[in-house]
Design a protein around this motif. Structure first.
Motif, PDB file in Angstrom:
ATOM      1  N   ILE A 176     -23.723  72.142 -52.466  1.00 46.65           N
ATOM      2  CA  ILE A 176     -22.287  72.106 -52.731  1.00 46.65           C
ATOM      3  C   ILE A 176     -21.840  73.258 -53.638  1.00 46.65           C
ATOM      4  O   ILE A 176     -20.810  73.888 -53.362  1.00 46.65           O
ATOM      5  N   PRO A 177     -22.552  73.570 -54.756  1.00 49.66           N
ATOM      6  CA  PRO A 177     -22.105  74.684 -55.602  1.00 49.66           C
ATOM      7  C   PRO A 177     -21.947  75.990 -54.837  1.00 49.66           C
ATOM      8  O   PRO A 177     -20.985  76.743 -55.066  1.00 49.66           O
ATOM      9  N   PHE A 178     -22.876  76.281 -53.911  1.00 48.37           N
ATOM     10  CA  PHE A 178     -22.757  77.507 -53.116  1.00 48.37           C
ATOM     11  C   PHE A 178     -21.476  77.489 -52.291  1.00 48.37           C
ATOM     12  O   PHE A 178     -20.718  78.471 -52.252  1.00 48.37           O
ATOM     13  N   ILE A 179     -21.207  76.349 -51.644  1.00 48.68           N
ATOM     14  CA  ILE A 179     -20.005  76.237 -50.801  1.00 48.68           C
ATOM     15  C   ILE A 179     -18.748  76.352 -51.659  1.00 48.68           C
ATOM     16  O   ILE A 179     -17.790  77.059 -51.305  1.00 48.68           O
ATOM     17  N   LEU A 180     -18.743  75.654 -52.797  1.00 43.03           N
ATOM     18  CA  LEU A 180     -17.577  75.687 -53.671  1.00 43.03           C
ATOM     19  C   LEU A 180     -17.327  77.089 -54.215  1.00 43.03           C
ATOM     20  O   LEU A 180     -16.183  77.567 -54.233  1.00 43.03           O
ATOM     21  N   ASN A 181     -18.372  77.743 -54.666  1.00 40.21           N
ATOM     22  CA  ASN A 181     -18.210  79.079 -55.242  1.00 40.21           C
ATOM     23  C   ASN A 181     -17.764  80.091 -54.183  1.00 40.21           C
ATOM     24  O   ASN A 181     -16.952  80.981 -54.469  1.00 40.21           O
ATOM     25  N   PHE A 182     -18.305  79.966 -52.981  1.00 45.96           N
ATOM     26  CA  PHE A 182     -17.878  80.862 -51.908  1.00 45.96           C
ATOM     27  C   PHE A 182     -16.401  80.637 -51.584  1.00 45.96           C
ATOM     28  O   PHE A 182     -15.629  81.598 -51.413  1.00 45.96           O
ATOM     29  N   ALA A 183     -16.000  79.375 -51.521  1.00 43.69           N
ATOM     30  CA  ALA A 183     -14.602  79.053 -51.246  1.00 43.69           C
ATOM     31  C   ALA A 183     -13.689  79.548 -52.360  1.00 43.69           C
ATOM     32  O   ALA A 183     -12.604  80.100 -52.109  1.00 43.69           O
ATOM     33  N   LEU A 184     -14.132  79.383 -53.609  1.00 39.82           N
ATOM     34  CA  LEU A 184     -13.328  79.840 -54.744  1.00 39.82           C
ATOM     35  C   LEU A 184     -13.205  81.360 -54.746  1.00 39.82           C
ATOM     36  O   LEU A 184     -12.150  81.913 -55.088  1.00 39.82           O
ATOM     37  N   LEU A 185     -14.284  82.034 -54.392  1.00 42.30           N
ATOM     38  CA  LEU A 185     -14.246  83.496 -54.329  1.00 42.30           C
ATOM     39  C   LEU A 185     -13.258  83.952 -53.252  1.00 42.30           C
ATOM     40  O   LEU A 185     -12.451  84.879 -53.485  1.00 42.30           O
ATOM     41  N   LEU A 186     -13.292  83.303 -52.105  1.00 39.90           N
ATOM     42  CA  LEU A 186     -12.372  83.648 -51.022  1.00 39.90           C
ATOM     43  C   LEU A 186     -10.918  83.386 -51.430  1.00 39.90           C
ATOM     44  O   LEU A 186     -10.034  84.227 -51.212  1.00 39.90           O
ATOM     45  N   LEU A 187     -10.678  82.224 -52.040  1.00 39.46           N
ATOM     46  CA  LEU A 187      -9.326  81.887 -52.480  1.00 39.46           C
ATOM     47  C   LEU A 187      -8.825  82.844 -53.564  1.00 39.46           C
ATOM     48  O   LEU A 187      -7.642  83.204 -53.591  1.00 39.46           O
ATOM     49  N   SER A 188      -9.733  83.255 -54.442  1.00 39.35           N
ATOM     50  CA  SER A 188      -9.320  84.179 -55.510  1.00 39.35           C
ATOM     51  C   SER A 188      -8.908  85.528 -54.932  1.00 39.35           C
ATOM     52  O   SER A 188      -7.961  86.152 -55.412  1.00 39.35           O
TER      53      SER A 188
END
Length: 510
Positions: free
Chosen positions: A278-290
């Motif tokens: 989950i952390p990998f998915i969340l961080n990737f999503a947050l990076l994309l959103l940022s």
């Protein structure tokens, strides 16, 4: 007068929310540790008495001064209380620098700054120093605030940086990273690039000035105490032997380590397999959103301002992690706190993207950040449970071992020197608790017993158990272990694991 009153009222409300949310997340994430006696490893040092000079040789000259206020006995609840207050003040400074007032923003900011992996590792293994770490963070952010908000702040902030390093050096990147985030904010708001560039140079000069002032303070402290800078891996003495040929490799590692951690945080290893992804998915999503939210702001800027934003983003990993470069590649759970500032950057972007056609990106980012906080809380409590079990296991094992050892003919409790050979944590009693394999992968957690090394063995016997026992020092034990008589002693639980040799009781653990 009305304006002055309104500003004061806003600050009071912000402060109230910061302290409330910080206390709440501190309790959720670390309350177990602060309300238990889960001492293990380095935290087995239950009192700071006679450790002042050693800490000064490590470069932490301000810690002995702070202990005169907090007290020498390491009381978990008291350490937790001081830590929470310092962290709440740090959260308030960060919120003020970015003008955050909405309760939801302050709640997320508090959760992200309080629940991260560094503080989980600190509380689990290095509790006696946790409040000093929090105070160091507070001083670093206070220095950044002074730099931006006070006249001649570029000079005054050097004192805060020096004092912060005197407590613990690894939090200085919090100041540099916060400064870069603030410079990014100013650039996105249309500040002149020339002014941003000058402020950046001033910030670099202030950080260097803080380090020079720290070196001056440390040299004075070493001269007063008669100590010498420690050459240990975590000591400042190693800085005088910098390997120049390794600079290119160190620069590359300094840049890429925070990025690697973003997609493979070590805390994920302590999660069940389905959660660890989950952390990998969340961080990737947050990076994309940022990137999406950042693009919205970049469209309004000039080419020169866009170039400045890209440059600041490029040096951001260096500012987060320059301690790894200074320490010549050494990185640990205690030195990576500023990696979590990635989440603060996303939060600051999200706060400015809650309206317009990209408002969904801002709202989704906040939801994902709240999930990060939840995972952090789960991770921290899992470590504390393991620590609790380690202390119970140590009591059980030591009770059996000492009970048999004290029956050795010629042994007189409190008079006969005891020489522990080997470590309980390396004995035949060691096993990994089923289901705790992942938690054991965390820093300092790979042990079954609380008395994990040579020093914590004597700390446990004398401080924790209050056993009337004279334990030889690790240095003396190392010499005595070379005796032929010591080599022939079998390890516990074999018969004869405890024997009298030349008036000393030798106990072989492994």
């Amino acid at each position: 007068m009305n304006t002055s009153f309104k500003i004061s009222d806003t600050l009071k409300t912000r402060a109230a929310y910061c302290f409330l949310f910080t206390a709440l997340f501190s309790l959720l994430a670390h309350g177990y540790r602060y309300l238990s006696m889960s001492f293990s490893g380095d935290s087995m040092l239950l009192t700071m008495k006679n450790t002042a000079v050693y800490q000064i040789t490590l470069g932490r000259f301000l810690q002995p001064v702070y202990w005169q206020i907090r007290g020498l006995i390491n009381a978990p609840w008291l350490i937790g209380l001081f830590s929470t207050v310092f962290l709440a003040a740090a959260v308030l400074i960060a919120a003020s620098l970015f003008d955050l007032n909405a309760p939801v923003y302050l709640a997320l900011l508090s959760g992200l700054m309080v629940t991260g992996e560094t503080f989980a590792v600190s509380n689990a293994t290095y509790l006696p120093w946790m409040d000093a770490y929090a105070l160091s963070l507070l001083l670093c952010l206070l220095g950044a605030a002074v730099f931006f908000r006070c006249p001649r702040g570029a000079v005054i902030c050097t004192l805060f940086y020096a004092l912060a390093c005197g407590l613990y050096q690894s939090y200085l990147p919090a100041a540099s990273t916060m400064i870069i985030l603030l410079l990014l904010r100013q650039t996105l708001h249309g500040e002149k690039v020339s002014r941003i560039f000058v402020r950046g140079l001033q910030a670099c000069a202030s950080l260097i000035g803080g380090l020079l002032l720290y070196a001056l303070f440390l040299s004075i402290a070493l001269k007063i105490t008669g100590g010498h800078a420690s050459q240990e891996y975590n000591g400042v003495g190693n800085l005088s032997h910098f390997a120049l040929d390794r600079i290119p490799v160190l620069l590359l590692d300094t840049f890429k380590t925070p990025l690697e951690y973003l997609f493979s945080p070590s805390s994920a290893k302590a999660m069940p397999w389905h959660i660890s992804r989950i952390p990998f998915i969340l961080n990737f999503a947050l990076l994309l959103l940022s990137f999406i939210m950042l693009f919205r702001h970049l469209r309004k800027l000039s080419l020169c301002s866009i170039s400045m934003v890209l440059f600041l983003l490029f040096i951001l990993p260096f500012s987060m992690n320059f301690i790894q470069f200074v320490a010549q590649g050494v990185v640990s759970g205690l030195t990576i706190y500023t990696y979590s500032f990635f989440y603060l950057a996303v939060l600051f972007l999200a706060c400015k993207t809650t309206s317009g056609h990209l408002c969904s990106a801002g709202h989704l980012s906040m939801i994902l950040l709240s999930m990060i906080i939840g995972l952090n809380i789960i991770h921290a409590n899992q470590l504390y449970v393991k620590r609790d079990l380690e202390l119970s296991s140590t009591l059980s094992a030591m009770t059996r071992i000492l009970s048999r050892a004290e029956e050795t003919e010629g042994y007189i409790p409190g008079e006969t020197p005891v020489v522990p050979l080997g470590l309980l944590s390396s004995s035949s009693l060691v096993m990994e608790r089923p289901g705790f394999e992942a938690a054991a992968a965390q820093q300092g957690m790979n042990t079954t017993f609380a008395a994990a090394h040579e020093y914590s063995m004597s700390w446990y016997l004398q401080m924790m158990l209050g056993e009337n026992i004279v334990v030889s020092s690790p240095e003396e034990t190392k010499k005595l272990n070379q005796l032929p008589e010591a080599a022939s002693i079998p390890a516990y639980p074999a018969e004869g694991f405890a024997q009298m040799v030349d008036g000393r009781l030798f106990i072989r653990f492994n």
